[in-house]
Design a protein around this motif. Structure first.
Motif, short mmCIF file in Angstrom:
data_model
loop_
_atom_site.label_atom_id
_atom_site.label_comp_id
_atom_site.label_asym_id
_atom_site.label_seq_id
_atom_site.Cartn_x
_atom_site.Cartn_y
_atom_site.Cartn_z
N THR A 106 0.81 -1.22 0.00
CA THR A 106 0.00 0.00 0.00
C THR A 106 0.85 1.27 0.00
N GLY A 107 2.15 1.12 0.06
CA GLY A 107 3.03 2.28 0.07
C GLY A 107 3.17 2.96 1.41
N LYS A 108 2.68 2.32 2.47
CA LYS A 108 2.72 2.93 3.80
C LYS A 108 4.06 2.72 4.51
N ARG A 134 7.19 5.89 4.26
CA ARG A 134 5.93 5.89 3.53
C ARG A 134 6.18 6.58 2.19
N ALA A 184 3.41 6.38 -0.40
CA ALA A 184 2.10 6.60 -1.00
C ALA A 184 1.71 8.08 -1.01
N ILE A 208 3.64 5.54 -7.64
CA ILE A 208 3.67 5.74 -6.20
C ILE A 208 2.87 6.97 -5.80
N LEU A 244 -0.63 6.15 -5.40
CA LEU A 244 -0.89 5.00 -4.53
C LEU A 244 -1.26 5.48 -3.13
N TYR A 245 -2.55 5.54 -2.85
CA TYR A 245 -3.00 5.98 -1.53
C TYR A 245 -4.45 5.57 -1.32
#
Length: 220
Positions: free
Chosen positions: A150-152, A161, A163, A216, A219-220
């Motif tokens: 999730t990009g976290k 992180r 995202a 990226i 991506l959130y």
């Protein structure tokens, strides 16, 4: 002023970064000067300045300490065994902050909701491939291994992180890591002894970087 920085870095056990443990409320009162570039809540509007909101504390503290280290002389860096990161626009910005100040600032930004971004539709497929599967033919590992699907990121490990981060900023950092891996001392090299980001970036073309950076951002 540099004596203060040396003292701060020595007090951190010469590790180059501190454990998270700041006071977000206190940090809110210490970021007034940061708002010009990073936004009042850490959501920068300028694509060349990173969003700090929602970033994990451990990573933020490490970067702040690395930036302080970058302000020291080569001899001072050697004495404190710190890891330098030189950012011209940050010159002098952290001179008067001690370790607790940096922890508080990191805690404040970590507590703020992060805004999202928008990926370029034409780059989504390639960006997703690189982020989620890597590029085996080039020896590029998937970004998900460190930064999560999730990009976290991975807060306990201090992996950032990604995202929603500005695509331009991500691309710039990858190119700076690549520059360092190519032997240019002016590039970014504060990814530790494993040199994981330098190794990955060195294998990436400009097109690879543009695609994964764009993906990226959305991506959130």
């Amino acid at each position: 002023m540099k004596r203060l920085l040396v003292g701060v870095l020595v007090s951190l056990g010469l590790a180059g970064f501190a454990q998270a443990g700041g006071d977000a409320a206190a940090g809110k009162n210490k970021v007034a000067a940061c708002a010009a570039c990073h936004g009042a809540d850490g959501n920068s509007m300028a694509p060349t300045f990173p969003k700090l909101a929602g970033q994990n504390e451990r990573y933020l503290v490490k970067q702040l300490n690395n930036i302080q280290c970058g302000a020291l002389s080569a001899q001072e860096q050697k004495t404190t065994k710190c890891l330098p990161r030189v950012i011209p626009t940050m010159t002098g910005q952290l001179d008067n902050f001690n370790a607790q100040d940096l922890a508080d600032i990191a805690a404040f930004y970590a507590s703020q909701p992060a805004s999202g971004g928008q990926a370029k539709e034409a780059l989504v497929a390639k960006g997703a491939e690189i982020y989620r599967a890597g590029l085996a033919a080039k020896g590029i590992a998937a970004c998900t291994a460190c930064h999560s699907p999730t990009g976290k990121g991975n807060a306990p490990a201090g992996f950032p992180r990604l995202a929603g981060q500005h695509a331009d900023y991500i691309a710039l950092q990858l190119k700076e890591f690549r520059k360092s891996a190519d032997g240019d001392a002016s590039g970014r090299s504060n990814d530790g002894e494993t040199m994981i980001m330098r190794d990955i970036a060195f294998r990436m073309s400009d097109a690879d970087i543009e695609a994964v950076s764009s993906y990226i951002s959305g991506l959130y």
